[in-house]
Scaffold this motif. Structure first.
Motif, mmCIF file in Angstrom:
data_model
loop_
_atom_site.group_PDB
_atom_site.id
_atom_site.type_symbol
_atom_site.label_atom_id
_atom_site.label_comp_id
_atom_site.label_asym_id
_atom_site.label_seq_id
_atom_site.Cartn_x
_atom_site.Cartn_y
_atom_site.Cartn_z
ATOM 1 N N ARG A 90 -6.275 2.819 12.159
ATOM 2 C CA ARG A 90 -5.457 2.999 10.943
ATOM 3 C C ARG A 90 -6.343 3.088 9.699
ATOM 4 N NH1 ARG A 90 -2.822 -2.697 11.965
ATOM 5 N NH2 ARG A 90 -5.061 -3.002 12.243
ATOM 6 N N LEU A 91 -5.847 3.773 8.683
ATOM 7 C CA LEU A 91 -6.530 3.780 7.388
ATOM 8 C C LEU A 91 -6.381 2.399 6.773
ATOM 9 C CD1 LEU A 91 -5.018 7.137 6.076
ATOM 10 C CD2 LEU A 91 -7.416 6.792 6.742
ATOM 11 N N ASN A 92 -7.417 1.909 6.095
ATOM 12 C CA ASN A 92 -7.280 0.650 5.369
ATOM 13 C C ASN A 92 -6.718 0.927 3.967
ATOM 14 O OD1 ASN A 92 -9.422 1.405 3.680
ATOM 15 N ND2 ASN A 92 -10.950 0.376 4.958
ATOM 16 N N ALA A 93 -6.537 -0.141 3.189
ATOM 17 C CA ALA A 93 -5.852 0.019 1.900
ATOM 18 C C ALA A 93 -6.592 0.986 0.978
ATOM 19 C CB ALA A 93 -5.678 -1.341 1.227
ATOM 20 N N SER A 94 -7.928 0.885 0.885
ATOM 21 C CA SER A 94 -8.570 1.777 -0.086
ATOM 22 C C SER A 94 -8.677 3.205 0.429
ATOM 23 C CB SER A 94 -9.904 1.242 -0.619
ATOM 24 O OG SER A 94 -10.740 0.835 0.362
ATOM 25 N N GLN A 95 -8.831 3.375 1.741
ATOM 26 C CA GLN A 95 -8.788 4.748 2.287
ATOM 27 C C GLN A 95 -7.412 5.378 2.028
ATOM 28 O OE1 GLN A 95 -9.817 3.582 6.288
ATOM 29 N NE2 GLN A 95 -11.931 4.338 6.125
ATOM 30 N N SER A 96 -6.362 4.573 2.163
ATOM 31 C CA SER A 96 -4.998 5.092 1.963
ATOM 32 C C SER A 96 -4.800 5.543 0.520
ATOM 33 C CB SER A 96 -3.957 4.020 2.304
ATOM 34 O OG SER A 96 -4.112 3.590 3.629
ATOM 35 N N GLU A 103 -0.944 6.607 9.800
ATOM 36 C CA GLU A 103 -1.094 5.268 10.367
ATOM 37 C C GLU A 103 -2.021 4.482 9.450
ATOM 38 O OE1 GLU A 103 -0.037 6.136 14.996
ATOM 39 O OE2 GLU A 103 -2.164 5.959 14.515
ATOM 40 N N LEU A 104 -1.490 3.409 8.873
ATOM 41 C CA LEU A 104 -2.263 2.643 7.903
ATOM 42 C C LEU A 104 -1.873 1.178 7.934
ATOM 43 C CD1 LEU A 104 -0.036 2.034 5.552
ATOM 44 C CD2 LEU A 104 -0.658 4.270 4.748
ATOM 45 N N THR A 105 -2.675 0.395 7.242
ATOM 46 C CA THR A 105 -2.396 -1.027 7.088
ATOM 47 C C THR A 105 -2.823 -1.425 5.687
ATOM 48 O OG1 THR A 105 -3.194 -3.214 7.707
ATOM 49 C CG2 THR A 105 -4.601 -1.397 8.299
ATOM 50 N N GLY A 106 -2.290 -2.536 5.174
ATOM 51 C CA GLY A 106 -2.697 -2.992 3.842
ATOM 52 C C GLY A 106 -3.979 -3.799 3.885
ATOM 53 N N GLU A 107 -4.460 -4.071 5.099
ATOM 54 C CA GLU A 107 -5.628 -4.953 5.200
ATOM 55 C C GLU A 107 -6.941 -4.184 5.143
ATOM 56 O OE1 GLU A 107 -4.192 -8.292 8.163
ATOM 57 O OE2 GLU A 107 -2.828 -6.606 7.918
ATOM 58 N N ASP A 108 -8.009 -4.975 5.027
ATOM 59 C CA ASP A 108 -9.340 -4.405 4.823
ATOM 60 C C ASP A 108 -10.002 -4.119 6.175
ATOM 61 O OD1 ASP A 108 -11.607 -3.677 3.477
ATOM 62 O OD2 ASP A 108 -12.350 -5.723 3.248
ATOM 63 N N VAL A 109 -9.300 -3.415 7.047
ATOM 64 C CA VAL A 109 -9.838 -3.188 8.395
ATOM 65 C C VAL A 109 -10.890 -2.071 8.374
ATOM 66 C CG1 VAL A 109 -7.712 -3.962 9.524
ATOM 67 C CG2 VAL A 109 -8.036 -1.521 9.009
ATOM 68 N N ASN A 122 -1.792 -3.759 -6.550
ATOM 69 C CA ASN A 122 -3.195 -3.512 -6.212
ATOM 70 C C ASN A 122 -3.667 -4.640 -5.286
ATOM 71 O OD1 ASN A 122 -5.382 -1.812 -6.358
ATOM 72 N ND2 ASN A 122 -5.802 -2.160 -8.531
ATOM 73 N N GLN A 123 -4.282 -4.278 -4.172
ATOM 74 C CA GLN A 123 -4.688 -5.286 -3.192
ATOM 75 C C GLN A 123 -5.965 -5.946 -3.679
ATOM 76 O OE1 GLN A 123 -3.015 -5.008 0.093
ATOM 77 N NE2 GLN A 123 -1.768 -3.309 -0.587
ATOM 78 N N GLN A 124 -5.997 -7.248 -3.578
ATOM 79 C CA GLN A 124 -7.157 -7.999 -4.063
ATOM 80 C C GLN A 124 -8.473 -7.414 -3.565
ATOM 81 O OE1 GLN A 124 -6.805 -12.131 -3.123
ATOM 82 N NE2 GLN A 124 -5.971 -12.572 -5.147
ATOM 83 N N HIS A 125 -8.521 -7.165 -2.242
ATOM 84 C CA HIS A 125 -9.800 -6.732 -1.656
ATOM 85 C C HIS A 125 -10.178 -5.312 -2.074
ATOM 86 C CE1 HIS A 125 -7.559 -4.351 1.272
ATOM 87 N NE2 HIS A 125 -6.766 -5.388 1.413
ATOM 88 N N ALA A 126 -9.192 -4.528 -2.548
ATOM 89 C CA ALA A 126 -9.488 -3.138 -2.905
ATOM 90 C C ALA A 126 -9.614 -2.944 -4.418
ATOM 91 C CB ALA A 126 -8.413 -2.210 -2.358
ATOM 92 N N ALA A 127 -9.166 -3.952 -5.180
ATOM 93 C CA ALA A 127 -9.046 -3.785 -6.633
ATOM 94 C C ALA A 127 -10.385 -3.473 -7.302
ATOM 95 C CB ALA A 127 -8.416 -5.030 -7.250
ATOM 96 N N VAL A 143 0.834 -1.196 0.000
ATOM 97 C CA VAL A 143 0.000 0.000 0.000
ATOM 98 C C VAL A 143 0.874 1.254 0.000
ATOM 99 C CG1 VAL A 143 -0.447 0.305 2.478
ATOM 100 C CG2 VAL A 143 -2.185 0.924 0.854
ATOM 101 N N ILE A 144 2.021 1.186 0.643
ATOM 102 C CA ILE A 144 2.933 2.341 0.629
ATOM 103 C C ILE A 144 3.515 2.529 -0.784
ATOM 104 C CG2 ILE A 144 5.106 3.273 1.558
ATOM 105 C CD1 ILE A 144 4.349 1.898 4.244
ATOM 106 N N LEU A 145 3.863 1.420 -1.439
ATOM 107 C CA LEU A 145 4.372 1.522 -2.817
ATOM 108 C C LEU A 145 3.291 2.070 -3.751
ATOM 109 C CD1 LEU A 145 6.361 -1.856 -3.236
ATOM 110 C CD2 LEU A 145 7.314 0.427 -2.876
ATOM 111 N N GLN A 146 2.054 1.613 -3.537
ATOM 112 C CA GLN A 146 0.940 2.124 -4.362
ATOM 113 C C GLN A 146 0.768 3.626 -4.173
ATOM 114 O OE1 GLN A 146 -2.288 -0.736 -3.057
ATOM 115 N NE2 GLN A 146 -2.823 -0.473 -5.217
ATOM 116 N N MET A 147 0.758 4.041 -2.903
ATOM 117 C CA MET A 147 0.588 5.472 -2.626
ATOM 118 C C MET A 147 1.721 6.277 -3.246
ATOM 119 S SD MET A 147 -0.632 5.448 1.332
ATOM 120 C CE MET A 147 -1.138 7.168 1.381
ATOM 121 N N ALA A 148 2.945 5.738 -3.114
ATOM 122 C CA ALA A 148 4.114 6.452 -3.634
ATOM 123 C C ALA A 148 4.028 6.594 -5.144
ATOM 124 C CB ALA A 148 5.397 5.729 -3.221
ATOM 125 N N ILE A 149 3.532 5.551 -5.819
ATOM 126 C CA ILE A 149 3.475 5.615 -7.283
ATOM 127 C C ILE A 149 2.390 6.601 -7.713
ATOM 128 C CG2 ILE A 149 1.856 3.771 -8.015
ATOM 129 C CD1 ILE A 149 5.405 4.074 -9.288
#
Ligand code: PEP
Ligand code: CO
Length: 447
Positions: free
Chosen positions: A424-430, A393-399, A183-188, A84-90
């Motif tokens: 924490r923000l979840n992957a799609s919020q991030s 504060e974030l995580t790659g999971e679907d929290v 791209n995270q499966q749950h957010a794709a 998720v950090i790499l995604q945000m950075a890109i």
């Protein structure tokens, strides 16, 4: 006063664990002092140089990860946080057109300052959870006792996480050709996931175009690897001291537990042990700046932590809250600029916007987070200074820990509320946030 790795011991150290067996602490820290460093002085110096570029507005800092990391982090959860950090950075790099310096709150973010020493549940009072480097989250006397053995476990857990991060970032996973795979499966399938997929496709098309033009993308290292740095709050000082080593090349001291260390809002007293410890190590440093910080406080922090005014050495992380930011921040920004301190200014839009939802869960609303970031950029516009980055504060999971985006009601918070400390923000919020911030950076560039 001369600095030594243990000179902090003559100062008041807040937020330290209380151990029942002090000799066990000494035994463990003595062993730790003999163990190999986790990071190296040269890497810390590279980060200082990268941050110097951020201070001049030539790059943007993305610092993100768990509030409190767990010793039980699975390989998948570490990979997903990196993803998720790499995604945000890109997103930031491609949409805003600036290089992004990537720093994780990871591989050592195990210590938490607490507003209360104790927690009471159903009439039972126990010591508060202070992070896995100190005690455990379970609510029993044995789990909440401060255990010196955890200092060694923190070292080993950091080493294992760092090893995985180094493999992922240097061994092909962070290759730009993989941009679609992050791209995270749950957010794709979500709208923001699809927006990301479209951007990834554009990047891949650009890479193919360059190849077709005869530009070799095979040998260009920067397309196949990323520099990813680690950071945590330098809170438990006996641990940080034990990992502090003298660099054989420069003779300077570095805390080799992470590339960057920061001082928390609760431990930034100028006459306190944490500032004393941090001023002597040569890693790039951070310091949180909360709503009560005055111009004098901030200037004194700059003078103490960066007396030689080295660009990239000091990052100030403001966390004043969405409502206060446009009023509180501009005088601080101007004062630091007038004093010619080359700091990196970063916004932490999380810690000033926490509240308790109906139902008792600690949460933060996406809109407030965005509003503080927006106010941060606005404050810099007013002061004529550089909005350097974000600290999240974030995580790659679907929290479901923060409200807004794909988490819509207080009831929904209970579905997957898994944090050991702050929400924490979840992957799609991030990812959503990254698209919003890239727009703000673009405007920064157009000024
Ligand atoms: C944190 O970053 O998790 C934290 C405790 O922040 P602060 O020191 O700003 O309250
Ligand atoms: Co936190």
């Amino acid at each position: 006063m001369t600095w030594t790795p243990d000179s902090w011991r003559t100062f008041d150290a807040l937020q330290q664990p209380v151990y029942s067996d002090q000799s066990a602490v000494e035994e463990v820290t003595k062993k730790l002092a003999d163990r190999p460093p986790l990071v190296f002085a040269g890497e810390a110096r590279s980060l200082t140089e990268d941050l110097a570029r951020v201070s001049r507005g030539e790059a943007f800092l993305l610092q993100a990860g768990d509030c409190a990391e767990s010793f039980d982090s699975s390989a998948d959860s570490i990979r997903d946080r990196l993803k998720v950090i790499l995604q945000m950075a890109i997103v930031l790099t491609y949409s805003a057109g600036v290089p992004v310096v990537k720093v994780g709150r990871i591989a050592g973010q195990f210590a938490k300052p607490r507003s209360s020493d104790v927690e009471t549940k159903d009439g039972t009072e126990l010591p508060s959870f202070r992070g896995h480097i100190v005690n455990d989250i379970g609510f029993s006397e044995s789990e909440r006792a401060a255990d010196p053995g955890r200092l060694m476990e923190a070292y080993h857990s950091s080493a294992a996480t760092l090893n995985l991060l180094r493999a992922f970032t240097k061994g092909g996973y962070a290759d730009l050709n993989q941009v679609q795979a992050w791209n995270q499966q749950h957010a794709a399938a979500s709208p923001v996931g699809q927006r990301y997929a479209a951007l990834a496709e554009e990047i891949q098309r650009a890479l193919r175009f360059m190849q077709a033009c005869g530009v070799s993308t095979v040998d260009e290292e920067s397309l196949h690897q990323v520099d990813f740095y680690t950071s945590h709050e330098a809170l438990v000082l006996p641990y940080e001291q034990a990992l502090t080593r003298q660099d054989s090349i420069s003779g300077d001291w570095y805390d080799c537990s992470a590339h960057m260390l920061w001082c928390g809002e609760r431990t930034r007293q100028l006459d306190g042990a944490h500032i004393e410890f941090l001023r002597g190590i040569n890693n790039p440093l951070g310091c949180k700046v909360g709503p009560t910080a005055t111009v004098d406080d901030v200037l004194a922090i700059c003078d103490t932590l960066n007396p030689d005014r080295i660009p990239g050495r000091l990052t100030l992380i403001s966390r004043v809250g969405a409502d206060a930011v446009t009023e509180t921040l501009p005088p601080l920004l101007s004062a630091v600029a007038d004093a010619e301190h080359p700091v990196v200014w970063v916004t932490d839009p999380m810690h000033g916007n926490t509240y308790t939802a109906e139902g008792g869960k600690k949460t933060r609303h996406f809109d407030a987070i965005l509003r503080e970031i927006d106010g941060f950029f606005e404050a810099h516009r007013q002061a004529g200074t550089v909005a350097g980055g974000i600290h999240l504060e974030l995580t790659g999971e679907d929290v479901t820990e923060c409200l807004g985006g794909n988490v819509n009601s207080d009831d929904e918070l209970a579905r997957r509320y898994e944090t050991m400390c702050d929400p924490r923000l979840n992957a799609s919020q991030s990812l959503d946030l990254a698209f919003e911030v890239s727009e703000l950076i673009r405007q920064r560039g157009e000024r």
